[in-house]
Design a protein around this motif. Structure first.
Motif, PDB file in Angstrom:
ATOM      1  N   GLU A  13      98.729  66.752 -12.183  1.00 42.37           N
ATOM      2  CA  GLU A  13      98.881  66.137 -11.301  1.00 42.37           C
ATOM      3  C   GLU A  13      98.524  64.932 -11.522  1.00 42.37           C
ATOM      4  O   GLU A  13      98.558  63.881 -12.109  1.00 42.37           O
ATOM      5  CB  GLU A  13      97.454  66.791  -9.976  1.00 42.37           C
ATOM      6  CG  GLU A  13      97.290  65.465  -8.960  1.00 42.37           C
ATOM      7  CD  GLU A  13      96.251  64.217  -9.487  1.00 42.37           C
ATOM      8  OE1 GLU A  13      96.814  63.572  -8.527  1.00 42.37           O
ATOM      9  OE2 GLU A  13      95.282  63.887  -9.786  1.00 42.37           O
ATOM     10  N   THR A  17     100.981  61.677 -11.553  1.00 38.55           N
ATOM     11  CA  THR A  17     100.486  60.574 -10.809  1.00 38.55           C
ATOM     12  C   THR A  17     100.641  59.150 -12.036  1.00 38.55           C
ATOM     13  O   THR A  17     100.770  57.730 -11.185  1.00 38.55           O
ATOM     14  CB  THR A  17      98.783  60.699 -10.659  1.00 38.55           C
ATOM     15  OG1 THR A  17      98.699  61.728  -9.581  1.00 38.55           O
ATOM     16  CG2 THR A  17      98.419  59.447  -9.634  1.00 38.55           C
ATOM     17  N   TYR A  59      89.925  72.130  -3.494  1.00 36.03           N
ATOM     18  CA  TYR A  59      90.280  70.357  -3.205  1.00 36.03           C
ATOM     19  C   TYR A  59      89.678  69.131  -3.696  1.00 36.03           C
ATOM     20  O   TYR A  59      89.749  67.919  -4.237  1.00 36.03           O
ATOM     21  CB  TYR A  59      91.272  70.100  -1.766  1.00 36.03           C
ATOM     22  CG  TYR A  59      92.271  68.637  -1.292  1.00 36.03           C
ATOM     23  CD1 TYR A  59      93.109  68.952  -1.728  1.00 36.03           C
ATOM     24  CD2 TYR A  59      91.516  67.877  -0.796  1.00 36.03           C
ATOM     25  CE1 TYR A  59      94.048  67.521  -1.933  1.00 36.03           C
ATOM     26  CE2 TYR A  59      92.175  66.752  -0.496  1.00 36.03           C
ATOM     27  CZ  TYR A  59      93.310  66.623  -1.331  1.00 36.03           C
ATOM     28  OH  TYR A  59      93.873  65.831  -1.255  1.00 36.03           O
ATOM     29  N   TRP A  62      89.746  68.957  -6.949  1.00 34.65           N
ATOM     30  CA  TRP A  62      90.938  68.732  -7.550  1.00 34.65           C
ATOM     31  C   TRP A  62      91.221  66.700  -7.451  1.00 34.65           C
ATOM     32  O   TRP A  62      91.350  66.843  -8.705  1.00 34.65           O
ATOM     33  CB  TRP A  62      92.568  69.679  -6.882  1.00 34.65           C
ATOM     34  CG  TRP A  62      93.598  69.511  -7.112  1.00 34.65           C
ATOM     35  CD1 TRP A  62      93.930  68.856  -8.879  1.00 34.65           C
ATOM     36  CD2 TRP A  62      95.270  68.567  -6.345  1.00 34.65           C
ATOM     37  NE1 TRP A  62      95.638  69.484  -8.695  1.00 34.65           N
ATOM     38  CE2 TRP A  62      95.628  68.819  -6.939  1.00 34.65           C
ATOM     39  CE3 TRP A  62      94.648  68.080  -5.575  1.00 34.65           C
ATOM     40  CZ2 TRP A  62      96.729  67.835  -6.566  1.00 34.65           C
ATOM     41  CZ3 TRP A  62      96.093  68.230  -5.061  1.00 34.65           C
ATOM     42  CH2 TRP A  62      96.676  67.573  -5.820  1.00 34.65           C
ATOM     43  N   SER A  63      90.967  67.197  -6.151  1.00 37.06           N
ATOM     44  CA  SER A  63      91.031  65.612  -6.100  1.00 37.06           C
ATOM     45  C   SER A  63      90.379  64.409  -7.119  1.00 37.06           C
ATOM     46  O   SER A  63      90.209  63.473  -7.617  1.00 37.06           O
ATOM     47  CB  SER A  63      90.856  65.256  -4.712  1.00 37.06           C
ATOM     48  OG  SER A  63      89.969  65.526  -3.914  1.00 37.06           O
TER      49      SER A  63
END
Length: 109
Positions: A13, A17, A59, A62-63
């Motif tokens: 990710e 990004t 999440y 992860w974020s």
């Protein structure tokens, strides 16, 4: 193994990004392909972690880790600066991720 998959999801990710800026609105082929493949790998690996880790914990990790790493990539590759308030905020994100994963009874230990 589950946290290894989550780590791969985070790294994929962050790569995707970070490549978004270079893709220039999907007008450049190679960075655009990196974005598409990176997000594909990230979501597949994230979905596999959800077999074991609760969705909120996975999440949040992860974020949160992704935000901090992308901020670092922005600084290192794109010369973006970070003021004191931004650094404190990123520190709080790291603290939150650590608390959720190491202390919370919600996380898988």
């Amino acid at each position: 193994m589950t946290y290894a998959l989550l780590f791969v999801a985070i790294v994929a990710e962050v790569i995707a990004t970070s490549a978004l800026k270079a893709a220039e609105g999907f007008t450049r082929l190679v960075p655009s392909l990196i974005v598409i493949v990176g997000y594909g790998v990230a979501f597949v690996c994230l979905s596999l972690t959800l077999k074991t880790i609760p969705v909120g914990i996975a999440y949040a990790t992860w974020s949160g880790v992704g935000i901090v790493l992308v901020a670092g990539v922005g600084w290192a590759l794109y010369g973006q600066s970070l003021d004191l308030a931004g650094a404190v905020g990123l520190g709080l994100i790291i603290a939150g991720v650590l608390i959720v994963n190491l202390v919370s009874k919600t996380a898988v230990h």
